[in-house]
Design a protein around this motif. Structure first.
Motif, PDB file in Angstrom:
ATOM      1  N   TYR A   1       1.034 -55.913  54.720  1.00  0.00           N
ATOM      2  CA  TYR A   1       0.866 -57.109  53.873  1.00  0.00           C
ATOM      3  C   TYR A   1      -0.032 -58.027  54.687  1.00  0.00           C
ATOM      4  O   TYR A   1       0.440 -58.673  55.623  1.00  0.00           O
ATOM      5  CB  TYR A   1       2.202 -57.803  53.646  1.00  0.00           C
TER       6      TYR A   1
ATOM      7  N   ALA B   1      13.379 -54.533  58.070  1.00  0.00           N
ATOM      8  CA  ALA B   1      13.068 -53.216  58.651  1.00  0.00           C
ATOM      9  C   ALA B   1      11.964 -52.496  57.882  1.00  0.00           C
ATOM     10  O   ALA B   1      11.299 -51.607  58.417  1.00  0.00           O
ATOM     11  CB  ALA B   1      14.331 -52.356  58.676  1.00  0.00           C
TER      12      ALA B   1
ATOM     13  N   SER C   1      12.801 -51.999  51.661  1.00  0.00           N
ATOM     14  CA  SER C   1      12.312 -52.247  50.295  1.00  0.00           C
ATOM     15  C   SER C   1      10.848 -51.853  50.176  1.00  0.00           C
ATOM     16  O   SER C   1      10.413 -51.332  49.139  1.00  0.00           O
ATOM     17  CB  SER C   1      12.452 -53.727  49.926  1.00  0.00           C
ATOM     18  N   THR C   2      10.108 -52.105  51.229  1.00  0.00           N
ATOM     19  CA  THR C   2       8.683 -51.742  51.203  1.00  0.00           C
ATOM     20  C   THR C   2       8.522 -50.234  51.027  1.00  0.00           C
ATOM     21  O   THR C   2       7.642 -49.784  50.280  1.00  0.00           O
ATOM     22  CB  THR C   2       7.999 -52.206  52.511  1.00  0.00           C
TER      23      THR C   2
END
Ligand code: ATP
Length: 238
Positions: A13, A40, A43-44
């Protein structure tokens, strides 16, 4: 059979690197837990698989086909369903309308009707309130609804981000019982993010522990609990 293979995946990001060379494989019908502390990259990882965030390098293969960088619709067409964190129900729509949104891309009407019956059988509470606005449901009920909606896409692989968040233990047990049953009956493959590793250990299956965008530990959930390295990897000691 390998349903999903990820090789050396890196996601950024802007200047922040959220995933640093993640590699993993998920077999059809398997349950894989992803655990690890805040930030960590859990979710990505799910969002990258779902096509929501494009990786800057590495590859994602589904059913042997390379899908790296493919848009979310094309991933969804491969019957990959993401249940993101937070219960995003359409509050003004009825429960049944919410469920039908899940089947929006499907043309196999008879099977859609069958799947709706299955969802109502597994979640009788949704059936009882099928005409009520979804916004009236409690947090636990909304979680069931978003899982039900994901099931209406007829997924082969379902990725769920923190299904336990904010739910009472009894409701969490119920949700997991249903997921386990669907996995056994339909060979549904599950990729589940849980910040705590307890649930993975109770359920069994494989677990990966992420920290700082990397996989730092990986194995059978039951074995990992006995492993002193789990604590070290989680909290970053040693
Ligand atoms: P949590 O349990 O807190 O959700 P996580 O393990 O799921 O944590 P991610 O949400 O994937 O972690 O976040 C990984 C890193 O990327 C964090 O440093 C986070 O601040 C950052 N990040 C996540 N989403 C974005 C975004 N849309 N834009 C910029 N940075 C982001």
């Amino acid at each position: 059979m390998t349903l999903l293979a990820i090789d050396n995946l890196t996601v950024r990001y802007g200047r922040l690197t959220a995933l640093r060379g993640i590699s993993l494989k998920i077999a059809e019908g398997e349950i894989l837990f992803v655990t690890g502390p805040n930030g960590a990259g859990k979710s990505t990882l799910l969002n990258a698989i779902a096509g929501v965030v494009p990786p800057i390098s590495g590859s994602i293969t589904m059913d042997g086909a390379e899908v790296t960088g493919a848009p979310p619709e094309s991933i969804a067409r491969r019957r990959f369903s993401l249940v993101p964190e937070g219960r995003n129900v359409f509050g003004a729509l009825s429960i049944e309308e919410n469920l039908k949104v899940g089947a929006g891309m499907r043309t196999d009407r008879q099977k859609v009707a069958d799947d709706l019956k299955t969802v109502y059988r597994e979640f009788p509470m949704l059936a009882e309130r099928r005409h009520a606005p979804a916004g009236m449901l409690s947090g636990g009920q909304q979680q069931m609804l978003v899982i039900g909606r994901a099931l209406m896409t007829s997924p082969r692989l379902m990725a769920i981000d923190e299904p336990s968040l904010g739910l009472a233990p009894m409701i969490i047990d119920q949700v997991y019982e249903i997921l386990e049953r669907l996995r056994a009956q339909r060979k549904l493959t599950l990729l589940i993010v849980e910040q705590s590793s307890t649930r993975a250990m109770m359920t069994g299956g494989r677990m990966i522990l992420m920290r700082g965008g990397r996989i730092v530990l990986e194995g059978e959930a039951g074995d990992m609990v006995k492993d002193e390295r789990l604590k070290q990897a989680y909290f970053g000691f040693g």
